[in-house]
Design a protein around this motif. Sequence first.
Motif, PDB file in Angstrom:
ATOM      1  N   VAL A 165      19.091  35.920 -21.811  1.00 40.73           N
ATOM      2  CA  VAL A 165      19.028  35.022 -20.340  1.00 40.73           C
ATOM      3  C   VAL A 165      17.775  35.114 -19.569  1.00 40.73           C
ATOM      4  O   VAL A 165      17.058  36.705 -19.363  1.00 40.73           O
ATOM      5  CB  VAL A 165      20.182  34.986 -20.282  1.00 40.73           C
ATOM      6  CG1 VAL A 165      20.373  33.645 -19.262  1.00 40.73           C
ATOM      7  CG2 VAL A 165      21.351  34.580 -21.081  1.00 40.73           C
ATOM      8  N   ILE A 166      16.874  34.459 -18.906  1.00 41.94           N
ATOM      9  CA  ILE A 166      16.181  34.154 -18.392  1.00 41.94           C
ATOM     10  C   ILE A 166      16.777  33.596 -17.313  1.00 41.94           C
ATOM     11  O   ILE A 166      16.947  32.198 -17.019  1.00 41.94           O
ATOM     12  CB  ILE A 166      14.542  33.936 -18.416  1.00 41.94           C
ATOM     13  CG1 ILE A 166      14.229  35.035 -20.022  1.00 41.94           C
ATOM     14  CG2 ILE A 166      14.103  34.136 -17.274  1.00 41.94           C
ATOM     15  CD1 ILE A 166      12.943  35.139 -19.946  1.00 41.94           C
ATOM     16  N   ALA A 167      17.353  34.073 -15.705  1.00 45.44           N
ATOM     17  CA  ALA A 167      16.800  33.086 -14.415  1.00 45.44           C
ATOM     18  C   ALA A 167      16.312  32.812 -13.270  1.00 45.44           C
ATOM     19  O   ALA A 167      15.480  33.679 -13.692  1.00 45.44           O
ATOM     20  CB  ALA A 167      18.318  34.063 -14.259  1.00 45.44           C
ATOM     21  N   ILE A 168      15.996  31.826 -13.550  1.00 43.39           N
ATOM     22  CA  ILE A 168      15.728  31.266 -12.499  1.00 43.39           C
ATOM     23  C   ILE A 168      15.743  30.801 -11.055  1.00 43.39           C
ATOM     24  O   ILE A 168      16.930  30.087 -11.557  1.00 43.39           O
ATOM     25  CB  ILE A 168      14.207  29.957 -13.534  1.00 43.39           C
ATOM     26  CG1 ILE A 168      14.887  29.246 -13.579  1.00 43.39           C
ATOM     27  CG2 ILE A 168      13.786  31.289 -14.681  1.00 43.39           C
ATOM     28  CD1 ILE A 168      13.741  27.928 -14.282  1.00 43.39           C
ATOM     29  N   SER A 169      15.481  30.200 -10.430  1.00 47.55           N
ATOM     30  CA  SER A 169      15.746  30.038  -8.858  1.00 47.55           C
ATOM     31  C   SER A 169      15.049  30.037  -7.912  1.00 47.55           C
ATOM     32  O   SER A 169      14.055  31.478  -7.944  1.00 47.55           O
ATOM     33  CB  SER A 169      17.102  30.449  -8.801  1.00 47.55           C
ATOM     34  OG  SER A 169      17.839  30.213  -7.757  1.00 47.55           O
TER      35      SER A 169
END
Length: 131
Positions: free
Chosen positions: A79-83
Amino acid sequence: MTTTPDILVIEDDTIMREALSDWLRAAGYRVRTAADGDAGLAGVKLAVPALVVTDIHLPGTSGDAIISQLKRDYPQVAVIAISGMFNSGHGLDSGAALALGAARALTKPFKRAELLRAVAELLGPSAHSHI
């Protein structure tokens, strides 16, 4: 096992979702997209991807809940989280996303090369990669 990893992008912003999808496809990856957290989880259940790129702030199921569920039910999925809100003092920060189980956390706006580097580190370079 396919030779081209399948990536699911979960992002509610249409322009960002299309840009991420275009960048990954141009690098040689197979990409599916979802516009909200509920559709993203349904997409995972339909066909488990090798990697999920998820925004944290989503309508429906939030990105942090997606990360938690993926790590519980599909621990093999990276998982790559982006924000755009990481480290802003509002909501989940990048460290918390990593603690939940995200392998990488990218703060928007990020460059195409940053995303492709993170994906290549997790999945290996695609057949068409020029990183």
